[in-house]
Design an enzyme around this catalytic site. Structure first.
Site, PDB file in Angstrom:
ATOM      1  N   LYS A  47       0.682  -1.409  -0.162  1.00 39.27           N
ATOM      2  CA  LYS A  47       0.126  -0.372   0.309  1.00 39.27           C
ATOM      3  C   LYS A  47       1.437   1.240  -0.170  1.00 39.27           C
ATOM      4  O   LYS A  47       2.442   1.114   0.918  1.00 39.27           O
ATOM      5  CB  LYS A  47      -0.970  -0.237   1.293  1.00 39.27           C
ATOM      6  CG  LYS A  47      -0.495  -0.386   2.635  1.00 39.27           C
ATOM      7  CD  LYS A  47      -1.315  -0.071   3.767  1.00 39.27           C
ATOM      8  CE  LYS A  47      -0.473  -0.820   5.031  1.00 39.27           C
ATOM      9  NZ  LYS A  47      -1.342   0.007   6.100  1.00 39.27           N
ATOM     10  N   ARG A 145     -10.685  -0.529  14.680  1.00 38.25           N
ATOM     11  CA  ARG A 145     -11.014  -0.371  13.856  1.00 38.25           C
ATOM     12  C   ARG A 145     -12.043  -0.878  12.315  1.00 38.25           C
ATOM     13  O   ARG A 145     -13.181  -1.271  12.976  1.00 38.25           O
ATOM     14  CB  ARG A 145      -9.869  -0.183  12.909  1.00 38.25           C
ATOM     15  CG  ARG A 145      -9.301   0.909  11.539  1.00 38.25           C
ATOM     16  CD  ARG A 145      -7.609   0.818  11.825  1.00 38.25           C
ATOM     17  NE  ARG A 145      -7.467   0.491  11.158  1.00 38.25           N
ATOM     18  CZ  ARG A 145      -6.050   0.040  10.745  1.00 38.25           C
ATOM     19  NH1 ARG A 145      -5.246   1.069  10.702  1.00 38.25           N
ATOM     20  NH2 ARG A 145      -5.238  -1.361  10.194  1.00 38.25           N
ATOM     21  N   TYR A 275      13.465  31.527   4.240  1.00 36.57           N
ATOM     22  CA  TYR A 275      11.802  32.130   5.525  1.00 36.57           C
ATOM     23  C   TYR A 275      11.928  32.827   6.369  1.00 36.57           C
ATOM     24  O   TYR A 275      12.157  32.053   7.506  1.00 36.57           O
ATOM     25  CB  TYR A 275      10.982  31.510   4.568  1.00 36.57           C
ATOM     26  CG  TYR A 275      10.435  30.765   3.051  1.00 36.57           C
ATOM     27  CD1 TYR A 275       9.637  32.394   1.989  1.00 36.57           C
ATOM     28  CD2 TYR A 275      10.486  29.644   2.551  1.00 36.57           C
ATOM     29  CE1 TYR A 275       9.874  31.327   0.732  1.00 36.57           C
ATOM     30  CE2 TYR A 275      10.447  29.584   0.924  1.00 36.57           C
ATOM     31  CZ  TYR A 275       9.320  30.133   0.250  1.00 36.57           C
ATOM     32  OH  TYR A 275       9.991  30.730  -1.148  1.00 36.57           O
ATOM     33  N   MET A 323       9.752  24.936  -0.141  1.00 39.07           N
ATOM     34  CA  MET A 323       8.911  23.670  -0.706  1.00 39.07           C
ATOM     35  C   MET A 323       9.185  22.933  -1.775  1.00 39.07           C
ATOM     36  O   MET A 323       9.469  21.807  -1.369  1.00 39.07           O
ATOM     37  CB  MET A 323       7.765  24.093  -1.609  1.00 39.07           C
ATOM     38  CG  MET A 323       6.863  23.297  -2.427  1.00 39.07           C
ATOM     39  SD  MET A 323       5.538  23.944  -3.360  1.00 39.07           S
ATOM     40  CE  MET A 323       4.359  24.303  -2.630  1.00 39.07           C
TER      41      MET A 323
HETATM   42  C1  PLP Z   1      -4.260  -4.894   7.746  1.00 39.80           C
HETATM   43  C2  PLP Z   1      -2.716  -4.765   7.513  1.00 39.80           C
HETATM   44  N1  PLP Z   1      -2.016  -5.862   7.732  1.00 39.80           N
HETATM   45  C3  PLP Z   1       0.240  -5.699   7.159  1.00 39.80           C
HETATM   46  C4  PLP Z   1      -0.018  -4.498   7.662  1.00 39.80           C
HETATM   47  C5  PLP Z   1       1.789  -4.205   7.380  1.00 39.80           C
HETATM   48  O1  PLP Z   1       2.144  -4.103   8.715  1.00 39.80           O
HETATM   49  P1  PLP Z   1       3.780  -3.685   8.997  1.00 39.80           P
HETATM   50  O2  PLP Z   1       3.892  -2.296   8.015  1.00 39.80           O
HETATM   51  O3  PLP Z   1       3.638  -3.445  10.146  1.00 39.80           O
HETATM   52  O4  PLP Z   1       4.469  -4.794   8.926  1.00 39.80           O
HETATM   53  C6  PLP Z   1      -0.630  -3.124   7.757  1.00 39.80           C
HETATM   54  C7  PLP Z   1      -0.046  -2.019   7.269  1.00 39.80           C
HETATM   55  O5  PLP Z   1      -0.433  -0.898   8.136  1.00 39.80           O
HETATM   56  C8  PLP Z   1      -1.868  -3.912   7.331  1.00 39.80           C
HETATM   57  O6  PLP Z   1      -2.838  -2.281   7.519  1.00 39.80           O
END
Ligand code: PLP
Length: 381
Positions: A47, A145, A275, A323
């Site tokens: 992600k 969550r 700045y 920036m």
């Molecule tokens: C559901 C879930 N699994 C795994 C991970 C991986 O976490 P980490 O980067 O602490 O290994 C995340 C990231 O926050 C997550 O949201």
């Protein structure tokens, strides 16, 4: 080993501020985690642009290395992977809305079902499109969550087993504190997850194939939580989730962030820098300007604390971080246009770590990595 072509080749890149990803490091981190996780499947978590390492190239490498599943947070990340031709299983870990479900189904993306209502919405869309839905059930064991509370899980599991167009492939939960020194809360979460899994036998239901709960902290510190699959995020990129976590697996950072000197000047005593004119020296100094700033993710909150490496030596960033540019005090030393400046990583034996940047910015390494803007080109080596 054949690695896919990088999205940007070094010769195409004209911006001196770059992120360089060491594919060999990512590879050895993956293997180290895989070896430690034994027979558990591996779901690299990609992600937020693979924690800044570049979604598609990282996914391609993971595919080549034999990862079993990919994990991302949002639908669009899954779609990007499919559009890039990644065919391996992909789980979207975050919450979903009804209008997103057809996109999951049409693109063979695995859904997280986090309530009885979401299950019903998935069932409806799957039957309308005549596409079977692949689903992982999300149990909340202590994050508050998304997910069904562990104490309400029985009805959820029973309901899930009734849907005709849904295949329940997995069931999972997420730790709040598995990267802490004190694992008592994580142990409680693990027990709650096990209790939920016990419902399958009690009710004579078919156990899903893939049970998973372990993030980086749990991979390192709680082997008893590895189950059928582990979900490494930050650890894969070579960074430990916290300072206190037990480093039971040896990993190395894969990302170096660097730039080059674009300007040199002498600043006279008493002449303010940057700045707000917040910083000045009481003697003449030499400075260089480096083309990176908060617009790239070099956080303004690091003002007054950040350092960079030039010729293997640490120098302070002076004045407010802007920036697109920062000013570095090299005092009486010499530096020239085009000299390499390391913002994060190693140079001639000296190192600035992701943890250093996090400390200067008052945040955690996760936020540093995921905020390196996409305008910074990624180079794969
Ligand atoms: C559901 C879930 N699994 C795994 C991970 C991986 O976490 P980490 O980067 O602490 O290994 C995340 C990231 O926050 C997550 O949201």
């Amino acid at each position: 080993m054949q690695i896919h072509t990088p999205i940007i080749s070094e010769t195409d890149v004209v911006r001196p501020t770059q992120v360089v990803i060491d594919l060999g490091r990512l590879t050895s981190n993956f293997h180290a985690i895989k070896q430690y996780a034994g027979s558990s499947l591996i779901m690299p978590v990609l992600k937020a642009n693979a924690y800044g390492h570049g979604l598609i190239p990282t996914a391609r490498l993971m595919e080549t290395l034999g990862a079993d599943y990919l994990g991302v947070a949002v639908l669009e990340e899954g779609l990007l992977l499919r559009q890039a031709g990644i065919t391996m299983p992909i789980l979207i870990l975050g919450g979903i809305l009804g209008n997103q479900i057809p996109h999951f189904l049409k693109n063979n993306l695995t859904l997280t079902a986090s309530s009885i209502d979401k299950l019903a919405q998935i069932e409806k869309a799957a039957s309308q499109l005549s596409i079977r839905a692949k689903v992982h059930l999300k149990i909340d064991t202590g994050m508050e969550r998304i997910g069904v509370h562990y104490y309400n899980a029985e009805a959820f599991l029973l309901e899930a087993s009734r849907h005709k167009n849904i295949d329940i492939e997995g069931i999972f939960s997420h730790f709040a504190n598995a990267d802490a020194a004190d694992l008592s809360y994580a142990q409680m979460q693990l027990q709650r997850f096990k209790d939920v899994l016990g419902i399958y036998e009690k009710k004579g239901l078919k156990l899903p194939l893939i049970r998973h709960i372990a993030n980086s902290g749990a991979i390192l510190q709680m082997p008893e939580s590895h189950f059928d699959m582990v979900r490494p995020g930050i650890l894969l990129y070579g960074i430990y989730p916290t300072k206190e976590v037990r480093k039971t697996i040896d990993v190395q950072p894969a990302l170096t962030w660097k730039s080059r000197v674009v300007y040199f000047k002498v600043v006279k005593a008493g002449h303010p820098v940057g700045y707000g004119s917040t910083w000045q020296s009481n003697h003449n100094i030499r400075t260089v300007t480096v083309p990176v700033g908060y617009g790239d993710g070099f956080f303004r909150s690091m003002t007054g604390r950040a350092e960079v490496l030039i010729s293997g030596k640490r120098y302070p960033v002076i004045g407010r971080i802007a920036m697109d540019q920062v000013i570095v005090n090299i005092e009486t030393d010499s530096a020239y246009n085009d000299d390499e400046v390391v913002l994060m990583g190693m140079q001639q034996g000296e190192i600035i770590t992701c943890e250093d940047l996090a400390d200067w910015a008052g945040t955690i390494p996760y936020e540093i990595l995921t905020n390196i803007n996409t305008r910074v080109p990624r180079i794969y080596q």
